[in-house]
Design a protein around this motif. Structure first.
Motif, PDB file in Angstrom:
ATOM      1  N   GLY A  72      -6.770  10.363   0.191  1.00  4.01           N
ATOM      2  CA  GLY A  72      -7.799   9.355   0.155  1.00  4.01           C
ATOM      3  C   GLY A  72      -7.495   8.186  -0.013  1.00  4.01           C
ATOM      4  N   ASN A  73      -8.662   7.314  -0.687  1.00  4.76           N
ATOM      5  CA  ASN A  73      -8.590   5.664  -0.648  1.00  4.76           C
ATOM      6  C   ASN A  73      -7.311   5.430  -1.537  1.00  4.76           C
ATOM      7  N   PRO A  74      -6.487   4.430  -1.159  1.00  3.41           N
ATOM      8  CA  PRO A  74      -5.471   4.164  -1.977  1.00  3.41           C
ATOM      9  C   PRO A  74      -5.713   3.733  -3.352  1.00  3.41           C
ATOM     10  N   LEU A  75      -6.839   3.045  -3.552  1.00  5.35           N
ATOM     11  CA  LEU A  75      -7.175   2.655  -4.804  1.00  5.35           C
ATOM     12  C   LEU A  75      -7.605   3.802  -5.951  1.00  5.35           C
ATOM     13  N   ASP A  76      -8.137   4.858  -5.409  1.00  7.15           N
ATOM     14  CA  ASP A  76      -8.359   6.023  -5.906  1.00  7.15           C
ATOM     15  C   ASP A  76      -7.123   6.706  -6.417  1.00  7.15           C
ATOM     16  N   VAL A  77      -6.138   6.754  -5.446  1.00  7.94           N
ATOM     17  CA  VAL A  77      -4.808   7.396  -5.925  1.00  7.94           C
ATOM     18  C   VAL A  77      -4.082   6.558  -6.764  1.00  7.94           C
ATOM     19  N   LEU A  78      -4.203   5.347  -6.509  1.00 10.10           N
ATOM     20  CA  LEU A  78      -3.541   4.523  -7.739  1.00 10.10           C
ATOM     21  C   LEU A  78      -4.157   4.736  -8.902  1.00 10.10           C
ATOM     22  N   LYS A  79      -5.524   4.744  -9.192  1.00 10.61           N
ATOM     23  CA  LYS A  79      -6.317   4.863 -10.406  1.00 10.61           C
ATOM     24  C   LYS A  79      -5.993   6.184 -11.229  1.00 10.61           C
ATOM     25  N   TYR A  80      -5.920   7.189 -10.214  1.00 12.08           N
ATOM     26  CA  TYR A  80      -5.621   8.471 -10.561  1.00 12.08           C
ATOM     27  C   TYR A  80      -4.176   8.601 -11.145  1.00 12.08           C
ATOM     28  N   LEU A  81      -3.130   8.128 -10.662  1.00 10.54           N
ATOM     29  CA  LEU A  81      -1.780   8.388 -10.976  1.00 10.54           C
ATOM     30  C   LEU A  81      -1.562   7.180 -12.042  1.00 10.54           C
ATOM     31  N   ILE A  82      -2.264   6.291 -12.213  1.00  4.25           N
ATOM     32  CA  ILE A  82      -2.180   5.522 -13.394  1.00  4.25           C
ATOM     33  C   ILE A  82      -2.733   6.309 -14.544  1.00  4.25           C
TER      34      ILE A  82
END
Length: 134
Positions: free
Chosen positions: A75-85
């Motif tokens: 998916g979208n890198p921003l969504d991945v980052l938000k999820y992982l954070i």
């Protein structure tokens, strides 16, 4: 196909179970992933290899774990980052390899850079090569 009793199957199953069961922990996942790497190294693309079906099965087991534990692996890198954070209870300061807040913010809006550098950094930080963009 030979017919086996349940006791015979149970005896044969015990040593094979770690290689033929859906992983439920990161350790099981890592062990199964290492086993898949060995199979891939040995079998490659040889679909006639006697263990080709095993390689496919192990890949499916790993995929089941990925789908349950990494719902934003694509998916979208921003969504991945938000999820992982959120999942790991992190703040941006916990990810210094991403750069300053300004760099991270700019990276998130530059999709080409995000897909290459940014996602590579996330894969390394979270030790998860399944993190990818479509």
């Amino acid at each position: 196909m030979a017919m086996y009793s349940l006791s015979e199957i149970s005896n044969k199953w015990q040593p094979l179970a770690p290689f033929l069961s859906v992983p439920h922990t990161e350790v099981e996942y890592d062990n199964l992933s290492a086993f898949l790497d060995q199979l891939i190294d040995d079998i490659g693309n040889d679909e006639s290899h006697p263990l080709a079906a095993l390689m496919d099965t192990v890949g499916t087991l790993i995929e089941a774990y990925d789908e349950e534990h990494f719902p934003f692996s694509e998916g979208n890198p921003l969504d991945v980052l938000k999820y992982l954070i959120k999942k790991h209870h992190l703040s941006q300061s916990d990810l210094p390899e991403l750069g300053s807040q300004g760099v991270v913010k700019n990276t998130m809006f530059d999709e080409r850079r995000a897909e290459s550098e940014f996602m590579s950094i996330l894969r390394t930080h979270f030790n998860n090569n399944s993190i990818r963009t479509p």
